[in-house]
Design an enzyme around this catalytic site. Structure first.
Site, PDB file in Angstrom:
ATOM      1  N   ASP A 122       0.799   7.302  -1.569  1.00 49.47           N
ATOM      2  CA  ASP A 122       0.746   8.286  -0.487  1.00 49.47           C
ATOM      3  C   ASP A 122      -0.643   8.236   0.135  1.00 49.47           C
ATOM      4  O   ASP A 122      -1.637   7.994  -0.560  1.00 49.47           O
ATOM      5  CB  ASP A 122       1.022   9.694  -1.010  1.00 49.47           C
ATOM      6  CG  ASP A 122       2.477   9.915  -1.399  1.00 49.47           C
ATOM      7  OD1 ASP A 122       3.358   9.261  -0.809  1.00 49.47           O
ATOM      8  OD2 ASP A 122       2.729  10.741  -2.292  1.00 49.47           O
ATOM      9  N   ASP A 139       8.354   8.657   3.132  1.00 49.00           N
ATOM     10  CA  ASP A 139       8.626  10.097   3.071  1.00 49.00           C
ATOM     11  C   ASP A 139       8.948  10.650   4.456  1.00 49.00           C
ATOM     12  O   ASP A 139       9.868  11.456   4.621  1.00 49.00           O
ATOM     13  CB  ASP A 139       7.419  10.851   2.508  1.00 49.00           C
ATOM     14  CG  ASP A 139       7.057  10.454   1.087  1.00 49.00           C
ATOM     15  OD1 ASP A 139       7.946  10.001   0.337  1.00 49.00           O
ATOM     16  OD2 ASP A 139       5.875  10.586   0.727  1.00 49.00           O
TER      17      ASP A 139
END
Length: 170
Positions: A122, A139
């Protein structure tokens, strides 16, 4: 029972999925190799957006983190992606196809990380806007895909089809 050929919308869904996977994996490669960021490092871009490298061993917001969860989450994501791939085979509308394609691509993008890295990379950090979570392209693809799926369900309910016909916008 013969397998029906794919529709143009099916090919659209699969194309969107491949594009989402490629963009996701290229962006993660760039963070890990192009920029050579170390875990926890932040590169300030603006007052509202930064690149912050984190590894997420859980799901959204770090829930279900842990070593064994890696394989359970990867298996679950593969099952979801498989169901979406099957669902896209007869995608009735373009918006539906794009939505399902984004979900497939996002799920598989994160599965690739779980299998090869052990956690999801991330790095998109919008904490300057008060958004406390760091996420990635996969995501975002899943979130946008779910939103478009909801929108498609509302729009398809508003345009009734004659009984016995399928909606087909190719």
């Amino acid at each position: 029972m013969a397998l029906l050929p794919p529709r143009k919308t099916t090919l659209l869904a699969y194309g969107v999925a491949v594009a989402a996977i490629v963009l996701d994996q290229l962006s993660k490669w760039w963070i890990l190799n192009g920029l050579g960021m170390s875990l926890g490092q932040t590169i300030e871009i603006s007052r509202i957006f930064d690149l912050t490298f984190t590894l997420n061993t859980g799901v959204s917001f770090g829930m279900f983190s842990g070593g064994e969860a890696r394989w359970v989450l990867a298996a679950f994501s593969l099952i979801v992606a498989g169901a979406m791939i099957w669902w896209a085979w007869r995608a009735p509308r373009r918006l539906f196809a794009v939505a399902v394609g984004l979900i497939i691509g996002g799920a598989l993008g994160n599965v690739i990380d779980r299998i090869f890295i052990g956690a999801v990379v991330d790095f998109l950090d919008f904490s300057g806007l008060g958004f406390p979570w760091i996420f990635n392209i996969a995501d975002a693809a899943i979130s946008v895909g779910v939103g478009l799926l909801i929108l498609d369900s509302f729009l398809s309910e508003r345009s009734p089809q004659p009984v016995g016909s399928e909606s087909q916008t190719e």
